[in-house]
Design a protein around this motif. Structure first.
Motif, PDB file in Angstrom:
ATOM      1  N   ALA A   1      61.552  47.517  12.665  1.00 32.18           N
ATOM      2  CA  ALA A   1      61.644  46.103  12.302  1.00 32.18           C
ATOM      3  C   ALA A   1      62.893  45.837  11.462  1.00 32.18           C
ATOM      4  N   LEU A   2      63.207  46.746  10.550  1.00 27.45           N
ATOM      5  CA  LEU A   2      64.404  46.569   9.726  1.00 27.45           C
ATOM      6  C   LEU A   2      65.676  46.761  10.550  1.00 27.45           C
ATOM      7  N   ALA A   3      65.614  47.638  11.547  1.00 28.35           N
ATOM      8  CA  ALA A   3      66.767  47.793  12.438  1.00 28.35           C
ATOM      9  C   ALA A   3      67.007  46.506  13.211  1.00 28.35           C
ATOM     10  N   ASP A   4      65.924  45.866  13.666  1.00 29.83           N
ATOM     11  CA  ASP A   4      66.056  44.587  14.366  1.00 29.83           C
ATOM     12  C   ASP A   4      66.577  43.504  13.427  1.00 29.83           C
ATOM     13  N   ALA A   5      66.108  43.532  12.175  1.00 29.26           N
ATOM     14  CA  ALA A   5      66.587  42.558  11.188  1.00 29.26           C
ATOM     15  C   ALA A   5      68.074  42.764  10.919  1.00 29.26           C
ATOM     16  N   SER A   6      68.502  44.014  10.822  1.00 26.60           N
ATOM     17  CA  SER A   6      69.914  44.320  10.592  1.00 26.60           C
ATOM     18  C   SER A   6      70.770  43.849  11.762  1.00 26.60           C
ATOM     19  N   GLU A   7      70.237  43.990  12.976  1.00 24.39           N
ATOM     20  CA  GLU A   7      70.957  43.528  14.165  1.00 24.39           C
ATOM     21  C   GLU A   7      71.178  42.023  14.088  1.00 24.39           C
ATOM     22  N   ARG A   8      70.151  41.284  13.664  1.00 29.71           N
ATOM     23  CA  ARG A   8      70.286  39.831  13.525  1.00 29.71           C
ATOM     24  C   ARG A   8      71.261  39.472  12.407  1.00 29.71           C
ATOM     25  N   TYR A   9      71.255  40.250  11.356  1.00 31.59           N
ATOM     26  CA  TYR A   9      72.179  39.996  10.248  1.00 31.59           C
ATOM     27  C   TYR A   9      73.623  40.136  10.715  1.00 31.59           C
ATOM     28  N   ASN A  10      73.907  41.203  11.459  1.00 30.96           N
ATOM     29  CA  ASN A  10      75.263  41.402  11.973  1.00 30.96           C
ATOM     30  C   ASN A  10      75.648  40.299  12.953  1.00 30.96           C
ATOM     31  N   ALA A  11      74.691  39.918  13.817  1.00 32.87           N
ATOM     32  CA  ALA A  11      74.974  38.860  14.786  1.00 32.87           C
ATOM     33  C   ALA A  11      75.232  37.538  14.078  1.00 32.87           C
ATOM     34  N   ALA A  12      74.426  37.232  13.056  1.00 32.52           N
ATOM     35  CA  ALA A  12      74.602  35.970  12.327  1.00 32.52           C
ATOM     36  C   ALA A  12      75.955  35.931  11.621  1.00 32.52           C
ATOM     37  N   GLY A  13      76.375  37.074  11.060  1.00 29.81           N
ATOM     38  CA  GLY A  13      77.677  37.118  10.399  1.00 29.81           C
ATOM     39  C   GLY A  13      78.811  36.859  11.374  1.00 29.81           C
ATOM     40  N   SER A  14      78.715  37.445  12.557  1.00 28.65           N
ATOM     41  CA  SER A  14      79.736  37.229  13.576  1.00 28.65           C
ATOM     42  C   SER A  14      79.746  35.779  14.044  1.00 28.65           C
ATOM     43  N   GLN A  15      78.564  35.222  14.224  1.00 27.35           N
ATOM     44  CA  GLN A  15      78.455  33.832  14.659  1.00 27.35           C
ATOM     45  C   GLN A  15      79.016  32.884  13.605  1.00 27.35           C
TER      46      GLN A  15
ATOM     47  N   LYS B   1      71.812  29.861  11.605  1.00 26.53           N
ATOM     48  CA  LYS B   1      70.600  29.773  10.795  1.00 26.53           C
ATOM     49  C   LYS B   1      69.403  30.322  11.559  1.00 26.53           C
ATOM     50  N   ASP B   2      69.274  29.966  12.831  1.00 30.02           N
ATOM     51  CA  ASP B   2      68.151  30.445  13.634  1.00 30.02           C
ATOM     52  C   ASP B   2      68.160  31.965  13.741  1.00 30.02           C
ATOM     53  N   THR B   3      69.344  32.550  13.922  1.00 30.60           N
ATOM     54  CA  THR B   3      69.446  34.002  14.006  1.00 30.60           C
ATOM     55  C   THR B   3      69.027  34.653  12.695  1.00 30.60           C
ATOM     56  N   ALA B   4      69.492  34.085  11.579  1.00 31.14           N
ATOM     57  CA  ALA B   4      69.129  34.632  10.269  1.00 31.14           C
ATOM     58  C   ALA B   4      67.628  34.506  10.018  1.00 31.14           C
ATOM     59  N   LEU B   5      67.052  33.376  10.400  1.00 32.05           N
ATOM     60  CA  LEU B   5      65.615  33.200  10.219  1.00 32.05           C
ATOM     61  C   LEU B   5      64.827  34.202  11.048  1.00 32.05           C
ATOM     62  N   GLU B   6      65.276  34.450  12.270  1.00 32.87           N
ATOM     63  CA  GLU B   6      64.591  35.445  13.086  1.00 32.87           C
ATOM     64  C   GLU B   6      64.652  36.814  12.416  1.00 32.87           C
ATOM     65  N   GLY B   7      65.826  37.123  11.841  1.00 37.24           N
ATOM     66  CA  GLY B   7      65.944  38.384  11.116  1.00 37.24           C
ATOM     67  C   GLY B   7      64.974  38.468   9.951  1.00 37.24           C
ATOM     68  N   LEU B   8      64.762  37.349   9.263  1.00 39.81           N
ATOM     69  CA  LEU B   8      63.837  37.336   8.129  1.00 39.81           C
ATOM     70  C   LEU B   8      62.391  37.504   8.580  1.00 39.81           C
ATOM     71  N   TYR B   9      62.066  37.054   9.784  1.00 42.17           N
ATOM     72  CA  TYR B   9      60.732  37.313  10.321  1.00 42.17           C
ATOM     73  C   TYR B   9      60.528  38.814  10.520  1.00 42.17           C
ATOM     74  N   TYR B  10      61.572  39.491  10.980  1.00 42.03           N
ATOM     75  CA  TYR B  10      61.484  40.939  11.128  1.00 42.03           C
ATOM     76  C   TYR B  10      61.334  41.620   9.765  1.00 42.03           C
ATOM     77  N   VAL B  11      62.020  41.084   8.760  1.00 48.80           N
ATOM     78  CA  VAL B  11      61.898  41.633   7.408  1.00 48.80           C
ATOM     79  C   VAL B  11      60.462  41.492   6.909  1.00 48.80           C
ATOM     80  N   ARG B  12      59.875  40.329   7.107  1.00 47.74           N
ATOM     81  CA  ARG B  12      58.484  40.118   6.689  1.00 47.74           C
ATOM     82  C   ARG B  12      57.562  41.124   7.377  1.00 47.74           C
ATOM     83  N   ALA B  13      57.792  41.337   8.667  1.00 49.95           N
ATOM     84  CA  ALA B  13      56.967  42.296   9.402  1.00 49.95           C
ATOM     85  C   ALA B  13      57.131  43.699   8.835  1.00 49.95           C
ATOM     86  N   ALA B  14      58.365  44.077   8.509  1.00 44.86           N
ATOM     87  CA  ALA B  14      58.617  45.402   7.937  1.00 44.86           C
ATOM     88  C   ALA B  14      57.926  45.550   6.581  1.00 44.86           C
ATOM     89  N   ARG B  15      58.003  44.516   5.763  1.00 40.59           N
ATOM     90  CA  ARG B  15      57.368  44.575   4.438  1.00 40.59           C
ATOM     91  C   ARG B  15      55.855  44.698   4.571  1.00 40.59           C
TER      92      ARG B  15
END
Length: 258
Positions: A62-76, A90-104
């Motif tokens: 889940a954190l790997a998926d969140a990191s992927e969204r973080y990198n994608a959001a930065g590029s975007q 924003k949508d990409t970052a929010l999706e990443g935060l959903y993955y973070v919640r799941a990991a936590r």
């Protein structure tokens, strides 16, 4: 008389120029506001990604998926030139935060403050019971909880125009459709076997799932229809590929093989 006409022309031209400049400035202000809002969510995601370490396979994935969204959001964010593109960040970052919640949650930690609700995620439903199915010679599992056999999380939403319920899965079978913009021929059978009769998946979502086979069954002819308004969550999946050059990476074709 000529002087009056000249004055009138000057007034009209000056007024038009003023309105144009005002419109352009308002547009720039809206873009800056949208980028600032997106940047706030990207920074929040970055803080979580950089400070959390998974303790098991599910939380690590889940954190790997969140990191992927973080990198994608930065590029975007670097390429965002319109309000719509800033919203996709924003949508990409929010999706990443959903993955973070799941990991936590997988690690037994407080998931943190609630995130904004998303209509498409709600409409897609969620996995409410464990399912284990075999489709076209491959084994798939879904569960409302993370586990050794279900380490892949999806926050729910539309992928290539079709709903994928929130839950934990044995493998990310939706990713090829996210990248390609169309579902494969076996998607209807998988969706039906996996979610048929599940309380957490609305009947409307099941109807959309049934359409996957119809659209995909036309192979090359109708496959484009499945590209509707894919997700990251939703809408991000489809549009991000066009607007930002497919930051999510090349997952390959959708044949249920990885």
């Amino acid at each position: 008389m000529e002087l009056v006409l000249v004055v009138l022309v000057l007034i009209i031209v000056g007024g038009g120029y003023y309105l144009l400049r005002s419109h352009q400035q308002a547009k720039r202000n809206r873009l800056e506001d949208a980028k600032a809002d997106a940047r706030r969510w990207v920074e929040r995601l970055g803080g979580q990604v950089l400070n959390l370490t998974g303790t098991d396979t599910a939380s690590q994935q889940a954190l790997a998926d969140a990191s992927e969204r973080y990198n994608a959001a930065g590029s975007q964010m670097e390429q965002a030139q319109t309000e719509e593109q800033a919203k996709l960040v924003k949508d990409t970052a929010l999706e990443g935060l959903y993955y973070v919640r799941a990991a936590r949650e997988a690690m037994g930690l407080d998931p943190g403050p609630a995130l904004p609700e998303d209509r498409e995620r709600q409409a897609a439903g969620k996995v409410t019971e464990h399912r284990s199915v075999d489709v076209e010679g491959r084994h798939y599992e879904a569960s409302p909880e993370p586990g050794a056999d279900t380490p892949h999380y999806y926050p729910g939403g539309r992928v290539a125009g079709r709903p994928v319920p929130q839950g934990w899965y044995s493998e990310p079978w939706w990713k090829p459709a996210l990248v390609a913009g169309a579902w494969g021929l076996g998607s209807m059978m998988l969706f039906s076997a996996m979610f048929s009769g599940m309380a957490g998946v609305p009947a409307g979502a099941m109807g959309d799932g049934g359409d996957m086979g119809g659209d995909g069954g036309d192979a090359g002819g109708d496959g484009g229809d499945a590209g509707g308004d894919g997700d990251m969550g939703g809408d991000a999946g489809g549009d991000m590929g066009g607007d930002f050059g497919g930051d999510m990476g090349d997952m390959g074709g959708f044949d249920f093989g990885f």
